[in-house]
Design a protein around this motif. Structure first.
Motif, PDB file in Angstrom:
ATOM      1  N   LEU A  53       0.642  -1.214  -0.024  1.00 58.87           N
ATOM      2  CA  LEU A  53      -0.104  -0.073  -0.092  1.00 58.87           C
ATOM      3  C   LEU A  53       0.981   1.146  -0.129  1.00 58.87           C
ATOM      4  O   LEU A  53       0.754   2.139  -0.668  1.00 58.87           O
ATOM      5  N   ARG A  54       1.826   1.307   1.018  1.00 61.69           N
ATOM      6  CA  ARG A  54       2.673   2.431   1.022  1.00 61.69           C
ATOM      7  C   ARG A  54       3.565   2.670  -0.295  1.00 61.69           C
ATOM      8  O   ARG A  54       3.372   3.765  -0.806  1.00 61.69           O
ATOM      9  N   ALA A  55       4.071   1.688  -0.868  1.00 58.56           N
ATOM     10  CA  ALA A  55       4.931   1.833  -2.170  1.00 58.56           C
ATOM     11  C   ALA A  55       3.850   2.277  -3.286  1.00 58.56           C
ATOM     12  O   ALA A  55       4.448   3.060  -3.989  1.00 58.56           O
ATOM     13  N   LEU A  56       2.744   1.693  -3.384  1.00 61.63           N
ATOM     14  CA  LEU A  56       2.110   1.919  -4.656  1.00 61.63           C
ATOM     15  C   LEU A  56       1.430   3.535  -4.501  1.00 61.63           C
ATOM     16  O   LEU A  56       1.221   4.146  -5.373  1.00 61.63           O
ATOM     17  N   THR A  57       0.904   3.554  -3.247  1.00 58.21           N
ATOM     18  CA  THR A  57       0.453   5.242  -3.170  1.00 58.21           C
ATOM     19  C   THR A  57       1.470   6.112  -3.375  1.00 58.21           C
ATOM     20  O   THR A  57       1.208   7.385  -3.979  1.00 58.21           O
ATOM     21  N   LYS A  58       2.798   5.948  -2.776  1.00 58.94           N
ATOM     22  CA  LYS A  58       3.838   6.534  -3.019  1.00 58.94           C
ATOM     23  C   LYS A  58       4.225   7.039  -4.549  1.00 58.94           C
ATOM     24  O   LYS A  58       4.662   7.988  -5.019  1.00 58.94           O
ATOM     25  N   LEU A  59       3.868   5.976  -5.191  1.00 57.37           N
ATOM     26  CA  LEU A  59       4.102   5.915  -6.728  1.00 57.37           C
ATOM     27  C   LEU A  59       2.911   6.583  -7.555  1.00 57.37           C
ATOM     28  O   LEU A  59       2.970   6.500  -8.695  1.00 57.37           O
ATOM     29  N   GLY A  60       1.945   6.697  -6.941  1.00 55.09           N
ATOM     30  CA  GLY A  60       0.626   7.521  -7.333  1.00 55.09           C
ATOM     31  C   GLY A  60      -0.507   6.590  -7.733  1.00 55.09           C
ATOM     32  O   GLY A  60      -1.576   6.970  -8.215  1.00 55.09           O
ATOM     33  N   ALA A  61      -0.764   5.886  -6.827  1.00 58.29           N
ATOM     34  CA  ALA A  61      -2.149   4.866  -6.855  1.00 58.29           C
ATOM     35  C   ALA A  61      -3.127   5.397  -5.942  1.00 58.29           C
ATOM     36  O   ALA A  61      -2.710   5.266  -4.546  1.00 58.29           O
ATOM     37  N   HIS A  62      -4.137   6.102  -6.237  1.00 58.36           N
ATOM     38  CA  HIS A  62      -4.925   6.803  -5.170  1.00 58.36           C
ATOM     39  C   HIS A  62      -6.102   6.250  -5.394  1.00 58.36           C
ATOM     40  O   HIS A  62      -6.573   5.519  -6.395  1.00 58.36           O
ATOM     41  N   ARG A  63      -7.054   6.551  -4.563  1.00 55.92           N
ATOM     42  CA  ARG A  63      -8.629   6.188  -4.668  1.00 55.92           C
ATOM     43  C   ARG A  63      -8.822   4.616  -4.411  1.00 55.92           C
ATOM     44  O   ARG A  63      -9.622   4.024  -4.991  1.00 55.92           O
ATOM     45  N   CYS A  64      -7.490   3.914  -4.028  1.00 54.81           N
ATOM     46  CA  CYS A  64      -7.901   2.467  -4.068  1.00 54.81           C
ATOM     47  C   CYS A  64      -8.450   1.802  -2.937  1.00 54.81           C
ATOM     48  O   CYS A  64      -8.582   2.586  -1.540  1.00 54.81           O
ATOM     49  N   VAL A  65      -9.417   0.749  -2.888  1.00 55.48           N
ATOM     50  CA  VAL A  65      -9.808   0.013  -1.475  1.00 55.48           C
ATOM     51  C   VAL A  65      -8.892  -0.824  -1.461  1.00 55.48           C
ATOM     52  O   VAL A  65      -8.487  -1.570  -1.936  1.00 55.48           O
ATOM     53  N   TRP A  66      -8.187  -0.826  -0.335  1.00 56.91           N
ATOM     54  CA  TRP A  66      -7.119  -1.842   0.279  1.00 56.91           C
ATOM     55  C   TRP A  66      -7.709  -2.674   1.125  1.00 56.91           C
ATOM     56  O   TRP A  66      -7.936  -2.799   2.217  1.00 56.91           O
ATOM     57  N   ARG A  67      -7.721  -4.031   0.487  1.00 56.90           N
ATOM     58  CA  ARG A  67      -7.982  -5.209   1.396  1.00 56.90           C
ATOM     59  C   ARG A  67      -6.875  -5.989   1.573  1.00 56.90           C
ATOM     60  O   ARG A  67      -5.939  -6.538   0.924  1.00 56.90           O
ATOM     61  N   LEU A  68      -6.188  -5.716   2.985  1.00 55.46           N
ATOM     62  CA  LEU A  68      -4.991  -6.464   3.675  1.00 55.46           C
ATOM     63  C   LEU A  68      -5.433  -7.797   4.093  1.00 55.46           C
ATOM     64  O   LEU A  68      -6.300  -7.890   5.152  1.00 55.46           O
ATOM     65  N   VAL A  69      -4.600  -8.683   3.580  1.00 59.68           N
ATOM     66  CA  VAL A  69      -4.878  -9.915   4.207  1.00 59.68           C
ATOM     67  C   VAL A  69      -3.558 -10.616   4.814  1.00 59.68           C
ATOM     68  O   VAL A  69      -2.555 -10.555   4.094  1.00 59.68           O
ATOM     69  N   ASP A  70      -3.978 -10.915   6.080  1.00 61.61           N
ATOM     70  CA  ASP A  70      -2.524 -11.529   6.632  1.00 61.61           C
ATOM     71  C   ASP A  70      -3.112 -12.457   7.738  1.00 61.61           C
ATOM     72  O   ASP A  70      -4.259 -12.078   8.316  1.00 61.61           O
ATOM     73  N   HIS A  71      -2.410 -13.271   8.327  1.00 59.84           N
ATOM     74  CA  HIS A  71      -2.621 -14.272   9.390  1.00 59.84           C
ATOM     75  C   HIS A  71      -2.247 -13.828  10.877  1.00 59.84           C
ATOM     76  O   HIS A  71      -2.816 -14.268  11.759  1.00 59.84           O
ATOM     77  N   ASN A  72      -1.718 -12.605  10.769  1.00 66.72           N
ATOM     78  CA  ASN A  72      -1.099 -11.917  11.714  1.00 66.72           C
ATOM     79  C   ASN A  72      -1.768 -10.920  12.412  1.00 66.72           C
ATOM     80  O   ASN A  72      -1.517  -9.760  11.618  1.00 66.72           O
ATOM     81  N   PRO A  73      -2.622 -10.778  13.495  1.00 65.53           N
ATOM     82  CA  PRO A  73      -3.530  -9.885  13.848  1.00 65.53           C
ATOM     83  C   PRO A  73      -2.725  -8.674  14.183  1.00 65.53           C
ATOM     84  O   PRO A  73      -3.038  -7.463  14.067  1.00 65.53           O
ATOM     85  N   ALA A  74      -1.547  -8.559  14.716  1.00 62.98           N
ATOM     86  CA  ALA A  74      -0.584  -7.496  15.152  1.00 62.98           C
ATOM     87  C   ALA A  74      -0.165  -6.653  14.082  1.00 62.98           C
ATOM     88  O   ALA A  74      -0.263  -5.544  14.182  1.00 62.98           O
TER      89      ALA A  74
END
Ligand SMILES: C[S@@+](CC[C@H](N)C(=O)[O-])C[C@H]1O[C@@H](n2cnc3c(N)ncnc32)[C@H](O)[C@@H]1O
Length: 265
Positions: A53-74
């Motif tokens: 998310l950080r890399a692509l927004t820094k490179l100009g990806a805006h207005r995205c809905v980010w669904r972040l999937v991970d098994h680590n809740p922390a």
């Protein structure tokens, strides 16, 4: 390389960002921004704290809905803490091995960073079969490609690298890992599913300004090859001490490859 702690992910992120193939990333950003009327859904697998998310927004990806999937809740909580105010972030605590349950509905893009060298070919096949059904684009950055090149050289470098690359294929909880074969496997699987695939080199090029990362990497490699590969422990001690002594003036290249793929609809 102390697991996937927030500290380790933060330590590697500047090297990851610098390494990403910027032509591929620009092509991807153009794709995501092409229709100004929609908010593209990006499902980031093994998201950690949100590095993609950080890399692509820094490179100009805006207005995205980010669904972040991970098994680590922390890690997901940290991603929400960092981005919940400024971006649309949906967190999914899930095991990516359960591919049929991944929240891919309506997704324009399935992304991942530093993930696909950890998974098995079976997982790749299942992921590609799912995204193919809905024509979802695919971006996997920073897949380790088996190259580790040190300056200055040491007599044990080749032996250590051979053992390390074998260890990269060990099952780390997601089946026998693809390790250095991951980018080639992804390309073949995606092309087999009718995707147009682009690849780019994304090596870490570490120098004295990244001493902490280099030192962690050296200790991680030493730990990975210590057992199971029949290496002499005293020789390994000498290799590790030599490498650590040279983090102040040495260099290291760790090869990675990025993969970007678009479906023909
Ligand atoms: C090398 S880290 C990369 C994290 C992030 N993409 C980045 O580039 O900073 C791998 C990530 O995959 C996650 N992960 C590992 N096994 C997983 C599984 N079975 N299901 C979901 N996530 C998993 C870890 O928690 C970690 O966040």
């Amino acid at each position: 390389m102390s697991g996937f702690s927030i500290d380790w992910l933060d330590l590697r992120e500047p090297a990851d960002f610098g390494a990403r193939d910027k032509n591929l990333a620009a092509q991807l950003v153009d794709f995501l921004q092409a229709d100004t009327e929609i908010s593209p859904i990006v499902v980031d697998l093994g998201s950690g704290t949100g590095s993609t998310l950080r890399a692509l927004t820094k490179l100009g990806a805006h207005r995205c809905v980010w669904r972040l999937v991970d098994h680590n809740p922390a890690l997901l909580n940290e991603a929400l803490r960092r981005h919940g105010q400024d971006e649309i972030v949906e967190d999914y605590e899930a095991d990516l091995l359960d591919v049929s349950s991944l929240p891919l509905g309506g997704a324009s893009l399935l992304s991942a960073s530093a993930l696909f060298d950890l998974v098995s070919g079976q997982v790749v096949d299942a992921v590609v079969a799912r995204i193919k059904k809905q024509g979802t684009a695919f971006y996997a950055a920073l897949n380790y490609d088996g190259r580790t090149e040190w300056t200055p050289a040491h007599a044990l470098d080749k032996v250590v690298l051979a053992a390390f690359n074998l260890d990269q294929q060990r099952d780390k909880g997601m089946g026998p890992a693809l390790g250095p074969e991951s980018a080639a496997y992804l390309k073949a699987a995606l092309e087999g599913a009718g995707y147009t695939v682009y690849t780019g080199d994304s090596p870490w090029q570490l120098g004295p300004d990244q001493q902490a990362l280099m030192a962690d990497l050296i200790r991680g490699i030493r730990s990975a090859v210590s057992a199971d590969y029949g290496l002499d422990q005293q020789a390994l001690d000498e290799w590790e001490n030599f490498r650590l002594a040279h983090v102040t003036d040495g260099r290291c290249l760790i090869g990675h490859s990025d993969v970007l793929a678009f479906a023909h609809i």
